[in-house]
Design an enzyme around this catalytic site. Structure first.
Site, PDB file in Angstrom:
ATOM      1  N   ASP A  11      10.444 -13.271  45.185  1.00 34.09           N
ATOM      2  CA  ASP A  11      10.684 -14.584  45.771  1.00 34.09           C
ATOM      3  C   ASP A  11      10.457 -15.640  44.691  1.00 34.09           C
ATOM      4  OD1 ASP A  11       9.484 -16.355  48.752  1.00 34.09           O
ATOM      5  OD2 ASP A  11      11.393 -16.407  47.668  1.00 34.09           O
ATOM      6  N   GLU A  52      14.131 -17.936  42.273  1.00 31.73           N
ATOM      7  CA  GLU A  52      14.356 -16.666  42.967  1.00 31.73           C
ATOM      8  C   GLU A  52      14.938 -15.625  42.018  1.00 31.73           C
ATOM      9  OE1 GLU A  52      16.777 -18.256  46.011  1.00 31.73           O
ATOM     10  OE2 GLU A  52      15.130 -18.552  47.439  1.00 31.73           O
ATOM     11  N   ASP A  77      14.336 -12.446  50.619  1.00 33.07           N
ATOM     12  CA  ASP A  77      14.774 -13.278  51.748  1.00 33.07           C
ATOM     13  C   ASP A  77      15.804 -14.314  51.324  1.00 33.07           C
ATOM     14  OD1 ASP A  77      13.347 -15.847  51.036  1.00 33.07           O
ATOM     15  OD2 ASP A  77      11.609 -14.552  51.261  1.00 33.07           O
ATOM     16  N   ASP A 126       6.079 -14.252  48.266  1.00 32.24           N
ATOM     17  CA  ASP A 126       5.970 -15.691  48.511  1.00 32.24           C
ATOM     18  C   ASP A 126       4.575 -16.202  48.139  1.00 32.24           C
ATOM     19  OD1 ASP A 126       6.943 -18.263  49.880  1.00 32.24           O
ATOM     20  OD2 ASP A 126       5.130 -17.786  51.011  1.00 32.24           O
ATOM     21  N   HIS A 188      11.327 -17.429   9.176  1.00 29.40           N
ATOM     22  CA  HIS A 188      11.670 -18.668   8.467  1.00 29.40           C
ATOM     23  C   HIS A 188      11.134 -18.651   7.038  1.00 29.40           C
ATOM     24  CE1 HIS A 188       7.518 -20.098   8.683  1.00 29.40           C
ATOM     25  NE2 HIS A 188       7.504 -19.639   9.928  1.00 29.40           N
ATOM     26  N   GLU A 264       6.776 -20.037  18.008  1.00 26.87           N
ATOM     27  CA  GLU A 264       5.535 -19.356  17.614  1.00 26.87           C
ATOM     28  C   GLU A 264       4.451 -19.560  18.666  1.00 26.87           C
ATOM     29  OE1 GLU A 264       3.773 -17.067  16.573  1.00 26.87           O
ATOM     30  OE2 GLU A 264       3.993 -17.267  14.388  1.00 26.87           O
TER      31      GLU A 264
END
Length: 384
Positions: A11, A52, A77, A126, A188, A264
Site C-alpha cells: 500500500d 502505491e 486495495d 496501510d 568522479h 554519495e
C-alpha cells in the site's frame, strides 16, 4: 519440488495527493499466512498512485530476497495498480509508466499474479505506510518495530534491497537470456579533498573537480570515445560527478541524465575530515559505523542500509530505462561499491575491502533472469 508460495500485500499513501508520501509492504508465507518480511519508507512529496507503486516494488523485492524462485500473489486495495499490472488497463500517466516497468523487472511475470482486496484486508501494509509517513514528517527514517522471536518476522529494513541472485551461469550467461544491460561505473575525478582522503559526501561543500580531476575526466572521455560502446550517460546530481559525466557526454554527443539515488552518502559532522580526525573526534561513532550497516555517521542522515535501498532503486530504474544497453554510470565511492557488492551478493562489510581510485572504472552486467556478473573493478588503465 513445488516452488514456495509468498503473498505480498502493499500500500502507499499521500497526505495531500500530492503531499508527504510513504509506502508499506508485507510478505506472508503462502502456507501459514505469517508475516515473514516488512518494508516501509517515506518518499517525500508524491501522489497516492506513485506511493502505491513504490510499495508494490518494495514488496516484490522483499519477496525476491526471501526466495527468487517463489510464486508471488500480490494483493492490493489499489484497483488501478492491480488492473495496470495485470495488463487489463493501459498505463497512460508518465509518472506511472517507469514505475510499472520497474516493478516488472523484479521477478519474472510468469511467477507473479495480482489480486484486488478490500482496504480492511490490507491493514498491515496501510499501517506501515502511515508509520513511514509519520517518521518522515518527524525527520526520522522508518524503523521496524521490535517483535518477539515467536513472531517469526524477518525485518527487511536491515538489508532492504537484495542484489540480483548470484550468477548461476558460470563464466558466461546462457544465450537465450539475450543481451545483458551493462553498467560501466565511473568514479568522479579528483577534487581538492580527494588526495587528502577526506570524507566528502552529499552533506558537505559539494566541491568541484580540481585541475587533475578535470584532466582525469578528459582521459576517461577519450577512452570511451575510442571504444564507442557507451549508449547513455547517467550521473549523480553532485557537482564533481556532473562535471565528470559532462566531459564524457560532450565527447560522445550524449546527454547526461541525473539520477538522485546515485549521490554519495551523507557523512554529517565527518564532512571534510580525514579518517584520523574522525577517529580522534568521534571514536565510538566511527566504531559503530564500521561495525554495522545500520549505523550513521555523526549527524548524518543515512546509514549504509539507507544508501543500499536508494542505490538499489536507482539501479532498477536504470535497468528498466535502458534494457540491453551499455550505460555509463558516474557516481561516488559508496554507491559504486554498493552496486558491486549487490552484484556479488557479498555482505555489507565487504565495501570496506574494495579500493576505488579517483576516475576508476568498474563494470557490471545484468541479465534478464535477475543474475549479475562483475566484469571489472578499479581499472585505471585509461589514466596512464
Amino acid at each position: 519440488m513445488a516452488p514456495r508460495k509468498l503473498i505480498v500485500e502493499a500500500d502507499g499513501g499521500s497526505r495531500g495527493n500530492p503531499g508527504p508520501a510513504g509506502y508499506g509492504a508485507v510478505v506472508r508465507d503462502g502456507d501459514t499466512g505469517l508475516i515473514v518480511a516488512e518494508a516501509a519508507e517515506f518518499i517525500g512529496r508524491a501522489t497516492n498512485n506513485v506511493a502505491e507503486y513504490r510499495g508494490l516494488i518494495a514488496g516484490l523485492r522483499a519477496a525476491r530476497e526471501l526466495d527468487p524462485d517463489a510464486e508471488v500473489d500480490v494483493r492490493m486495495d489499489s484497483k488501478l495498480v492491480v488492473e495496470q499490472m495485470s495488463g487489463r488497463w493501459k498505463i497512460k500517466h508518465p509518472d506511472m509508466q517507469p514505475l510499472a516497468a520497474e516493478a516488472r523487472t523484479v521477478l519474472p511475470r510468469s511467477r507473479v499474479s495480482y489480486r484486488w482486496i478490500p482496504r480492511e484486508q490490507n491493514k498491515d501494509a496501510d499501517r506501515l505506510a502511515n508509520e513511514a509517513m509519520d517518521a518522515g514528517q518527524a525527520g526520522r527514517a522508518w524503523e521496524p518495530r521490535a517483535r518477539p522471536a515467536a513472531a517469526q518476522v524477518t525485518e527487511v529494513a536491515a538489508e532492504p534491497l537484495a542484489a540480483p541472485a548470484a550468477p548461476k551461469a558460470g563464466w558466461a550467461a546462457p544465450a537465450d537470456l539475450g543481451t545483458p544491460t551493462t553498467f560501466v561505473l565511473l568514479r568522479h575525478g579528483e577534487t581538492p579533498l580527494t588526495p587528502e582522503k577526506r570524507f566528502s559526501g552529499s552533506g558537505g561543500s559539494d566541491p568541484a573537480l580540481s585541475e587533475k580531476g578535470r584532466w582525469q575526466a578528459e582521459r576517461a572521455a577519450e577512452a570511451f570515445a575510442a571504444r564507442g560502446t557507451v549508449e547513455a550517460v547517467v550521473s549523480s546530481p553532485m557537482r564533481r560527478t556532473r562535471e565528470t559525466a559532462g566531459a564524457v557526454a560532450a565527447r560522445l554527443g550524449l546527454e547526461v541524465r541525473i539520477e538522485e539515488g546515485l549521490r554519495e552518502l551523507d557523512f554529517g559532522a565527518w564532512e571534510g575530515l580525514s579518517f584520523a580526525e574522525v577517529q580522534q573526534k568521534y571514536p565510538q561513532d566511527l566504531d559503530a559505523w564500521l561495525g554495522s550497516a545500520k549505523a550513521r555517521p555523526t549527524g548524518g542522515s543515512e546509514s549504509f542500509t539507507n544508501l543500499t535501498h536508494r542505490v538499489g532503486v536507482a539501479r532498477d530504474k536504470i535497468l528498466a530505462r535502458y534494457p540491453g544497453r551499455t550505460v555509463l554510470v558516474v557516481s561516488h565511492v559508496s554507491p559504486i561499491k554498493t552496486l558491486v557488492r549487490l552484484a556479488l551478493g557479498a555482505p555489507p562489510d565487504s565495501v570496506y575491502r574494495m579500493e576505488l581510485s579517483a576516475a576508476s572504472l568498474c563494470a557490471v552486467q545484468y541479465y534478464r533472469d535477475g543474475n549479475a556478473s562483475v566484469r571489472l573493478l578499479n581499472d585505471t588503465s585509461h589514466l596512464r
